[in-house]
Design an enzyme around this catalytic site. Structure first.
Site, short mmCIF file in Angstrom:
data_model
loop_
_atom_site.label_atom_id
_atom_site.label_comp_id
_atom_site.label_asym_id
_atom_site.label_seq_id
_atom_site.Cartn_x
_atom_site.Cartn_y
_atom_site.Cartn_z
CE LYS A 76 -9.61 -0.70 5.18
NZ LYS A 76 -10.60 -0.02 4.30
CB SER A 153 -9.35 3.51 4.29
OG SER A 153 -10.42 2.59 4.08
CB SER A 177 -12.00 2.67 1.44
OG SER A 177 -11.97 3.91 2.11
#
Length: 477
Positions: A76, A153, A177
């Site tokens: 990420k 997220s 997330s």
């Protein structure tokens, strides 16, 4: 010769076994992953940075005895530095940040586990949304319905895994997330107990200690294997480290018996789920009972709504990162380099006092103690993961550009069940047991702090009783 079907048909554990047996090479796995990224990413926009050359070099020297030998993996674009990549936080102010010269501590553990990292995945700017639509990279689409969000997220990670680009990917969770994108994309999303995994950030435990870095996966054994490979104390880490069983992955076959499960439909703030989600929780309750577990109604203690509880920490931390970038550039952010939510967060951070920070920590402590007391007679909770299906792309972005308060209300109405367990530090998992109208429909389960192994054993029991890993989204048009 590894076919794409063979690649897509295996989880990370299965692919690594093929490498150890000498049936395929790490280079072949990487070729398959890059081909799938090339094929699928134009429709999904899940992968926002590539370094094929570095990945090919890593694949040539991978330790074939490692637990995930040669498995392609995506990081990420936040929280960790990966050598040869920028960390942009999906923020235009960091778009031309220098490439990292070395890996963060967690990334070093990924590499020691045999993972090969060809790219980074999309996230909302500074991971501050339950959608995945940063202005820097543009929106990521949900593989199950390209008009909907994959969640946030860790939306890019979830879209990449659900679509079959890679079998698992890095995700982080400060308020849901990992679990929200997993629920949106039909994946298994496990948030470990606080303090089990250290990112190696210069800030120490992120978001005041409530953030957790881990993965989204299709299978439980992949999540357990990654936890076993990355859970370890870090020098100077102030958070407690909770040791896991040496045989964590092997222990998954030991199905738990007679667990006491509390069931609740409302959120701590009183939100109610839609009818399909109610039915999913009811079906999951029956499934648990059929497996020999006991269920009963659970009621939240008074005043445990975590709304804004973590705001002082994440707003102050992102402001510190932006200030450091401004100092390095010798200038502040220019017009258009930060989104409206980031401007708002900086404004909030600059208004905070040291007393505000202490009061926020006291609030978190009070919530932890109340929920621990309320769960004293239970082993775990069963509750919704979300209140409704994945939202349409653009809905949250339009709100945040117009009215921050309206954005906050709509965001937490969509995902009001997750952040409280970041505050408490409890292990929590989104389990993709069901589908409705062609979209994934998950439930959430939550254990006591430190009960990570038990939660994973339960997840494996559910996975065997109601398999989900072979469900695949339609091919993008």
């Amino acid at each position: 010769m590894l076919s794409i079907d063979d690649y897509r048909g295996q989880d990370a554990t299965g692919l690594a076994a093929l490498v150890r047996k000498g049936e395929v090479s790490a280079a072949e796995l990487l070729d398959a992953a890059l081909a799938e990224i090339d094929r699928l990413n134009p429709a999904l926009n899940a992968v926002v940075a590539r370094n094929d050359a570095a990945a090919r070099q890593a694949a040539e020297s991978v330790d074939t005895d490692a637990p995930f030998a040669g498995v392609p993996f995506l990081a990420k674009d936040i929280n960790v530095d990966v050598a040869g990549f920028r960390t942009t936080h999906a923020c235009r102010f960091f778009a031309d940040a220098p490439e990292a010269a070395e890996d963060s501590a967690l990334v070093r553990r990924w590499r020691a586990a045999g993972l090969v990292i060809p790219g980074r995945t999309n996230t909302p700017e500074f991971a501050t949304d339950y959608g995945c639509e940063p202005e820097l990279f543009g929106p990521t689409a949900n593989p199950w319905d390209l008009t909907r969000t994959p969640g946030g997220s860790s939306g890019g990670a979830a879209a990449a895994v659900a679509s079959g680009m890679v079998p698992m990917a890095h995700a982080s969770d400060s308020g849901g997330s990992i679990r929200v994108p997993a629920a949106c994309c039909g994946l298994f999303g496990f948030k470990p107990s606080g303090g089990v995994i250290a990112s190696g950030s210069a800030m120490g435990p992120l978001v005041g200690g409530i953030n957790v870095d881990h993965v989204v996966t299709r299978t439980v054994r992949d999540s357990a294997g990654m936890l076993a490979a990355t859970a370890a104390p870090e020098a100077g880490q102030p958070m407690p480290w909770r040791p896991l069983p040496d045989d964590l992955v092997a222990s998954l076959t030991d199905a738990p018996k007679g667990l006491r499960v509390g069931v609740v439909l409302t959120s701590p703030a009183g939100h109610e789920p839609d009818q399909a989600t109610r039915e999913a929780v009811a079906e999951a309750r029956k499934l648990l009972e059929s497996l020999g577990h006991r269920t009963e109604e659970f009621h939240w203690p008074e005043d445990v709504d975590p709304f804004d509880c973590s705001l002082p920490f994440w707003a102050s931390e992102l402001t510190a990162v932006i200030d450091a970038r401004a100092a390095a550039l010798g200038r502040p952010p220019e017009e258009g380099e930060l989104g409206p939510l980031i401007h708002w967060s900086i404004d909030q951070a600059r208004r905070l006092s040291s007393v505000d920070m202490v009061q926020a920590r006291m609030r978190m402590t009070a919530i932890r103690r109340k929920i621990a007391g309320a769960m004293a007679g239970l082993d775990l909770l069963l509750l919704p993961a979300l209140t409704e299906p994945p939202l349409e792309t653009g809905l949250l972005t339009d709100l945040v550009n117009d009215d921050i308060d309206a954005w906050a209300e709509r965001s937490f109405r969509f995902a009001p069940y997750t952040e409280v367990f970041n505050v408490t530090g409890q292990p929590a998992m989104s389990v993709p047991l069901y589908q409705r109208d062609g979209l994934p429909l998950a439930v959430q389960m939550v254990g006591h702090v430190g009960a990570d192994a038990l939660m994973l054993r339960l997840a494996r029991q559910l996975e065997e009783a109601a398999p989900w890993a072979d469900r695949r989204p339609p091919e993008p048009a």
